[in-house]
Design a protein around this motif. Structure first.
Motif, PDB file in Angstrom:
ATOM      1  N   ASN A  59       0.823  -1.164  -0.121  1.00 51.49           N
ATOM      2  CA  ASN A  59       0.057  -0.069  -0.026  1.00 51.49           C
ATOM      3  C   ASN A  59       1.000   1.153   0.058  1.00 51.49           C
ATOM      4  OD1 ASN A  59       0.642   0.583   2.802  1.00 51.49           O
ATOM      5  ND2 ASN A  59      -0.911  -0.928   3.554  1.00 51.49           N
ATOM      6  N   PRO A  60       0.608   2.434  -0.130  1.00 52.20           N
ATOM      7  CA  PRO A  60       1.240   3.520  -0.186  1.00 52.20           C
ATOM      8  C   PRO A  60       1.892   4.092   1.225  1.00 52.20           C
ATOM      9  CG  PRO A  60      -1.118   3.923  -1.227  1.00 52.20           C
ATOM     10  CD  PRO A  60      -1.254   2.630  -0.582  1.00 52.20           C
ATOM     11  N   ARG A  61       1.426   3.275   2.309  1.00 51.54           N
ATOM     12  CA  ARG A  61       1.961   3.560   3.599  1.00 51.54           C
ATOM     13  C   ARG A  61       3.387   2.815   3.456  1.00 51.54           C
ATOM     14  NH1 ARG A  61      -3.249   3.231   3.928  1.00 51.54           N
ATOM     15  NH2 ARG A  61      -3.062   1.056   4.406  1.00 51.54           N
ATOM     16  N   ALA A 297     -10.312   8.037  -0.728  1.00 57.15           N
ATOM     17  CA  ALA A 297     -10.587   9.372  -1.144  1.00 57.15           C
ATOM     18  C   ALA A 297      -9.635   9.784  -2.367  1.00 57.15           C
ATOM     19  CB  ALA A 297     -10.165  10.228   0.117  1.00 57.15           C
ATOM     20  N   THR A 298      -8.437   9.275  -2.203  1.00 56.31           N
ATOM     21  CA  THR A 298      -7.375  10.018  -3.299  1.00 56.31           C
ATOM     22  C   THR A 298      -8.065   9.914  -4.702  1.00 56.31           C
ATOM     23  OG1 THR A 298      -5.748   9.454  -1.717  1.00 56.31           O
ATOM     24  CG2 THR A 298      -5.286   9.766  -4.193  1.00 56.31           C
ATOM     25  N   ALA A 364       1.118  12.785   2.207  1.00 54.67           N
ATOM     26  CA  ALA A 364       1.043  12.336   0.924  1.00 54.67           C
ATOM     27  C   ALA A 364      -0.405  11.768   0.703  1.00 54.67           C
ATOM     28  CB  ALA A 364       1.907  10.992   1.153  1.00 54.67           C
ATOM     29  N   GLY A 365      -1.372  11.789   1.466  1.00 53.74           N
ATOM     30  CA  GLY A 365      -2.603  11.496   1.054  1.00 53.74           C
ATOM     31  C   GLY A 365      -2.754   9.953   1.173  1.00 53.74           C
ATOM     32  N   ALA A 366      -1.932   9.186   2.076  1.00 53.29           N
ATOM     33  CA  ALA A 366      -1.567   7.899   1.872  1.00 53.29           C
ATOM     34  C   ALA A 366      -2.499   7.259   3.075  1.00 53.29           C
ATOM     35  CB  ALA A 366      -0.143   7.488   2.315  1.00 53.29           C
ATOM     36  N   GLY A 367      -3.236   7.959   3.807  1.00 54.46           N
ATOM     37  CA  GLY A 367      -4.144   7.410   4.680  1.00 54.46           C
ATOM     38  C   GLY A 367      -4.366   8.199   6.043  1.00 54.46           C
ATOM     39  N   MET A 385      -4.653  18.849  -2.954  1.00 49.16           N
ATOM     40  CA  MET A 385      -5.683  17.866  -3.222  1.00 49.16           C
ATOM     41  C   MET A 385      -6.826  17.922  -2.496  1.00 49.16           C
ATOM     42  SD  MET A 385      -5.183  13.662  -3.837  1.00 49.16           S
ATOM     43  CE  MET A 385      -4.147  13.769  -5.195  1.00 49.16           C
ATOM     44  N   PHE A 386      -6.707  17.995  -1.404  1.00 47.43           N
ATOM     45  CA  PHE A 386      -7.839  17.700  -0.247  1.00 47.43           C
ATOM     46  C   PHE A 386      -8.298  19.051   0.376  1.00 47.43           C
ATOM     47  CE2 PHE A 386      -5.595  13.304  -0.189  1.00 47.43           C
ATOM     48  CZ  PHE A 386      -6.685  12.856  -0.627  1.00 47.43           C
ATOM     49  N   PRO A 387      -9.559  19.188   0.360  1.00 51.19           N
ATOM     50  CA  PRO A 387     -10.218  20.348   1.255  1.00 51.19           C
ATOM     51  C   PRO A 387      -9.992  20.151   2.744  1.00 51.19           C
ATOM     52  CG  PRO A 387     -11.895  18.877   0.533  1.00 51.19           C
ATOM     53  CD  PRO A 387     -10.614  18.308  -0.138  1.00 51.19           C
TER      54      PRO A 387
END
Length: 452
Positions: A59-61, A297-298, A364-367, A385-387
């Motif tokens: 996973n991204p993490r 979400a990403t 990083a939006g990895a969780g 990217m995220f609000p």
């Protein structure tokens, strides 16, 4: 497989990966380490020269941690050889190797929502309390109090043992399409009952829009039902008494809510939907609301995949009739009891879960990190990217988190048996009858698992 001696990464490469200087270098900064060592007997170089093996879930993490292994070596002198394995295969490998008594790894990641009780009963991993409480083994910067209650409760066994440290917590929340809500003049629901009311108003199948979507596929659908049951203040199986709360009035209410939303306001074919079908439906603008984990979400904010970039709302799961909880799922990281390098393994775990790496995960939006400090760090919530409500949702959900699956050994059997019952209700079967049959079928499975 990652071994930084074979695949060295420069600071420039790490920055490109999204980790950043401030995120990855905090505990590794020589000045900070020097001050910490001057004030305690802890020494990051205590196990210099040792090599440990780490089994990760793909996973991204895991990507972020592998990219930072050079920094860990510079800090400790410990070499890390790590391998990422797809989730299901990683769980199978853990079961096989721990059962053999000779695991090939010193550190492993575990899915607490599936392996918490199993790992403890099987004595897979070390109780970390002696390490945490030993000032010679734990950095003064460790800060156990920084871990959120949701993650720590998940990582703590019934007798108080902490045989993993929480690394990642996935909160179930309500994604909603702000554009559709605004056009229909609907406000974000303030209760679980209002979700139904909103879904009815937003439902517009003639124009290709459904009011709601969630998992309908057997086994995968269980967290939808348990999310609603948490609104009654109950888990499907009481973690203290072992009592089944699966066929009473509250469980029936939650299953009726599951059926109504998925039968009346969800897309055709929802009976076969897992998270990926739900995600696709939502990010194509075909669903007004979607209940699931915030870890998905990403892609919603990726213009190459999503039609609703900038229109996504991230809402904390609304309260139910008796309680306000967010269903949570979590990954923990532990030391194999059979490891001969437990000290070095503990050094890796406290580094992997330090504030710097947890902040890197958020950036990083990895969780969603298990620690709370990243959410109050301005660096953590700066995102192109995220609000803002994405971060507020994670932070708020962490304060009301409660396990979304029962804390038992036969979790898979539970999901299979009750998942079929819930799916049957979408085809017209009576809710109360299905839950009663499933409860009776599962009782002997649970009783057998508790023996010995």
């Amino acid at each position: 497989m990652s071994d930084y001696h074979r695949t060295p990464l420069s600071r420039r490469a790490l920055l490109k990966a999204g980790a950043g200087v401030s995120a990855l270098g905090v505990l590794g900064a020589p000045a900070i380490v020097s001050r910490a060592n001057a004030q305690s007997k802890f020494d990051w170089k205590r196990y210099a020269g040792e090599k440990i093996d780490v089994m990760m879930v793909k996973n991204p993490r895991a990507d972020l941690l592998q990219q930072a292994e050079k920094e860990f070596f510079d800090l400790t002198g410990i070499t890390v050889s790590s391998e990422q394995i797809p989730e299901q295969q990683q769980r199978q490998k853990a079961m096989i190797e721990f059962s053999s008594g000779r695991p090939t790894f010193d550190v492993t990641f575990l899915a607490l929502h599936v392996q918490k009780r199993l790992s403890y009963k099987g004595k897979w991993t070390e109780d970390l309390r002696p390490y945490i409480n030993n000032p010679e083994m734990t950095s003064p910067d460790f800060d156990l109090a920084d871990f959120g209650a949701a993650g720590m409760n998940f990582a703590t066994q019934a007798d108080g043992a902490i045989n993993t440290l929480p690394q990642f917590v996935d909160f179930w929340m309500l994604y909603y399409n702000k554009d559709i809500f605004q056009k229909k003049g609907v406000e974000y629901p303030k209760s679980m009952d209002e979700i139904v009311t909103a879904a009815a108003k937003l439902n517009d199948p003639a124009n290709g829009i459904n009011g709601f979507v969630s998992r309908g596929l057997k086994n995968a659908n269980i967290p939808v039902w348990t999310s609603w049951l948490l609104g009654q203040g109950l888990e499907t199986i009481d973690p203290k008494t072992g009592k089944l709360n699966t066929d009473g009035a509250e469980a029936i209410w939650a299953a009726e809510l599951y059926r109504k939303l998925n039968k009346d306001y969800a897309p055709p074919g929802t009976i076969g939907f897992n998270w990926n079908e739900c995600q696709t439906s939502f990010m194509q603008g075909r669903a007004a609301m979607w209940l699931d984990g915030i870890g998905f979400a990403t892609p919603l904010e990726d213009p190459t995949k999503s039609k609703i970039v900038g229109k996504v709302g991230y809402g904390i799961t609304p309260p139910g009739p008796k309680a306000h909880h967010s269903a949570i799922f979590a990954d923990g990281i532990g030391i194999a009891q059979a490891s001969k390098k437990k000290g070095a393994a503990w050094y890796y775990i406290q580094w992997a879960c330090n504030k710097a790496n947890q902040l890197a995960m958020l950036k990083a939006g990895a969780g969603s990190p298990a620690r709370m400090s990243p959410f109050s760090n301005p660096e953590g919530t700066k995102s192109a990217m995220f609000p803002k409500d994405y971060f507020e949702c994670m932070s708020g959900s962490g304060k009301i988190g409660r396990p979304g699956l029962p804390q038992i050994i036969p979790v898979t059997e539970f999901r299979d048996i009750f998942g079929v019952a819930l799916t049957n209700t979408l085809s017209g079967a009576d809710v109360a009858s299905e839950l009663k049959k499933a409860t009776e079928a599962f009782k002997p499975v649970l009783e057998k698992s508790e023996q010995g």
